[in-house]
Each structure stands twice: as structure tokens, then as C-alpha cells.
Design an enzyme around this catalytic site. Sequence first.
Site, PDB file in Angstrom:
ATOM      1  N   CYS A  81      38.274 -30.136  -9.706  1.00  0.00           N
ATOM      2  CA  CYS A  81      37.382 -31.057 -10.420  1.00  0.00           C
ATOM      3  C   CYS A  81      36.229 -30.352 -11.115  1.00  0.00           C
ATOM      4  CB  CYS A  81      36.819 -32.096  -9.450  1.00  0.00           C
ATOM      5  SG  CYS A  81      38.066 -33.149  -8.682  1.00  0.00           S
ATOM      6  N   HIS A 135      31.621 -33.148 -12.014  1.00  0.00           N
ATOM      7  CA  HIS A 135      31.883 -33.179 -10.578  1.00  0.00           C
ATOM      8  C   HIS A 135      30.667 -33.797  -9.888  1.00  0.00           C
ATOM      9  CE1 HIS A 135      33.759 -32.137  -6.856  1.00  0.00           C
ATOM     10  NE2 HIS A 135      32.880 -31.202  -6.527  1.00  0.00           N
TER      11      HIS A 135
END
Length: 463
Positions: A81, A135
Amino acid sequence: MKISDIPVKLLGLTLILFLSEINVTLAQKNEKYNVLFIAVDDMNDWIGPFGGYEGIKTPNIDKLAKKGVVFKRAYCSAPACNPSRASLLTGVRPSTSGVYHNNQPWRPVLKDAVTLPQYFTANGYEVKGAGKIFHNSFNDQASWPVYFDVPHSPEPPKKPVNGFANFDWSPVDVKDEDMGDFKVVNQGIDFFGKKHEKPFFLAIGLTRPHLPWYVPQKYYDQYPLSEIKRPKVTENDLADVPAAGVKIAKPNGDHKFIKEHDQWEKAVQGYLASITFADGQIGRLLDALDKSQYAKNTIIVFFGDHGWHLGEKEHWRKFALWEEASRVPFIVYAPGISTLNGVSDRTVNLMDIYPTLVDLCKLPAKKELEGNSIAALLKNPAAPWKHPSVTTHGFGNHAVRSEKYRYIRYNDGSEELYDHDVDPLEWKNLAKEPKYAAVKSELAKSLPTLNAKDAPTVKESGE
């Protein structure tokens, strides 16, 4: 009736209306595009347009695919991510920044980077973000004039239910309205219902199908356990994979747990249910746009931040350089530009989003961006293209994907090579066969020449 028989006043009114229509059309053509940027967490290629799982229910993504261009060979810059999102939103590759993993804050090593939303703000756009765009651990407040944080979603009263820690799946006895993603999409729906004087860049980030796969029961019910199909796998698939690849796969971790606890079908069910839940939220968002005054002048970019394994290569999650971890869903619709129901087989990368939006929205060029504009492929999905896609996982570990091959080189020099024309599931590693030396040499030309040292890490990162 002859023109001479029409009253002069009526002719004059008709001419005025005709000229007004021309002016409106010209004004629309000169308007700046709006952008709807839809990021989805952990969604792999199992959705309908990509054909990864027979019987998947993604009607809203399917509808978007028919409207825009589907990129069948789209890949992330990093199968995690944080590095994936940081790179596509800054235009700086992981190998250039040193941000390779989820526990590496990206802003300290990219202090001067102008992110995608920042660039749109600087160029006169109204910018808003909602949900998971960066993220979660390292969201960049400087990028958002307005931002709606990721809401918490309900969980079972006792967890884990079927797995361990966050690696878990179970229906939850709640309504869609209780889910965090539903509330995030509400932000977009509300946004489309308001008047905006400036062109806008709206980023909506959905968390599901990220773990844990806790979604309402009705989505699990759409995938009866007795009908669940495991991914196609082969015995001893890691036998011809070098030690560096086996270490990444961690077959004695998640995969061993899944087999020993007979959870493979249940896990697949949870993933499918989470995808279909996410599809429902995407549908709510797209329906609101279609009903708004902005429908005809808004670019839609839809993507997953990386792929996901469900037992292929004895591996679960992302964090790998094989096809399932790096291939992503990617669809772009640009009114008046993109091909209707288009499909492109060219190898593109999420790094291409930033330069493409700069190109389509006619913003000042940013030559430092490390991706390539795919505007030409929106007009002609089969246009010539000479850009293999590169995915990086950790320092010095890279995969190069051409339309025919996947070539992996680890930082210890070990290699993998797969011919996707005959081996789409990557079961046979050809890297040691002498006849493929020239193929490897050619693909290696696309490997990054810079491998930045690891960025500093922190303890808490999440997935």
C-alpha cells in the site's frame, strides 16, 4: 413553407437559439475537465472486466469498463500500500525514493515532492480527499485542502473468527450504512450535489477488500461456500523459484495456516464478498456522478493499488513480484477522448496516472514524473507502445513485464522468467534455459538504474 413565409421575428429567435447552442458547445469544449479519482485497496484482477474469477459479481465496475478503457496489463510500481500509493501520487518510483515497504514514511525522503492533489490545487482546482488515498499511517495533510478521514468499520464481537490477527474473514451483522466505505462514498455523493465554481479533483479511497474481510452477511450470501472455487495452482510451484522468491512467498506462514485449518474456500468467499461490497459503493458513487451536472465533463480514474494472492505460488496477500501481486484493475474514462468499451493490452503502470491527468487536463507539464502519459492509448488502445512495466519490492528486487514475458531479478542476482503466451499462471521458470538469454538481456534494459537505499522505518505501519 418557404423561408420567406416565416416571420422575421421567428427567424431571428431561431438564429439566436442556434448561435447559443454553438456557444454552449464551444464553452463545454473549452472547459477544464473535472477528475474523479477512485482508489481501491487490495483489489486484484478477479473483477468482471479482468476475468480473474468466474462468477464474480461486480456489475458497477463492469458498467464503468464499458464506458471507458480497460487496461488488461496494468501493474503497480510496488506490491504494498504505502510505496504504491506514495509513488503514484508523487510521480517518484520506489527505487528512486527508497520507499519500498509499508513501514517507511515517504514524506521525510520526498520533502520537495509536489503530490498529484497538490499540483491540481496549485493549478486552480478545488481539491478534496476522502478515505484511503495515501497509506493510512502516512497520510499527507499538505496534499488536502479538504479531507475526510477513514471511518472505522464494524467488526465481529469476538475476533479473529476464522483466521488469526488481522488475517481474518467473517460476515458482520450490520447494514451497509454502518461501514466506513459507505460513509466515505457519502462524501462524494454530497460533493456532486453541490455547485462548484472551479474545476475539481475529487479523490475517493475505499478500504475493502483490504483485510479483515468483514462485510455484511448479504455479500457472503452471494457466494455459497459449496460453489467457491480455489485459484488454479500446481504442486511444488516454488520448486523452480530461487531462494529469494521462496523467502517472499513464506509458504510456511499464511498458506500453511490456510491448509491446516481448511480455510481456503472460506477465505476466497470472504475476499469475493468484500469485492462485491466495494463494487456496490463504487456504483453509488458513479450513479451520483451520472445524475449530477458534472457527468459530461469528469474524467474517471479507477484503480487498485496492487494485486493480491489467494494461494497462488503458495502465497497469500501482496508483497511479491509475481503476476497476481502486481497486476491491478485499471480503467480510465475521459469524455470525448477515451474509446467506448475500449480494451488495451499494452503494459502500463500506476505511475502513468499522474502524467496522464496532467496531460488530459492540460496542466503545465512536469518532466520529472517517472511515468508516461497514456492519453494516446485512451484514444487508440492498440497504439504503439514501448514501455514495459516495472514493479519493485524491496531494495534491488524488480520485475519487468512486457506483453509476453515477466522477468524478475532479485538483489542477489537470482532470476525468474515466465512466458505468458504459454504459461499465464507462471508455473514454469525459464530463467536458467540458455535459449532465453537474449530475452532476459532485452528485458533487463528496463530495470531501474538507480536503487536508492532504504528510507528510514517506523515500528507501526499496518498493512
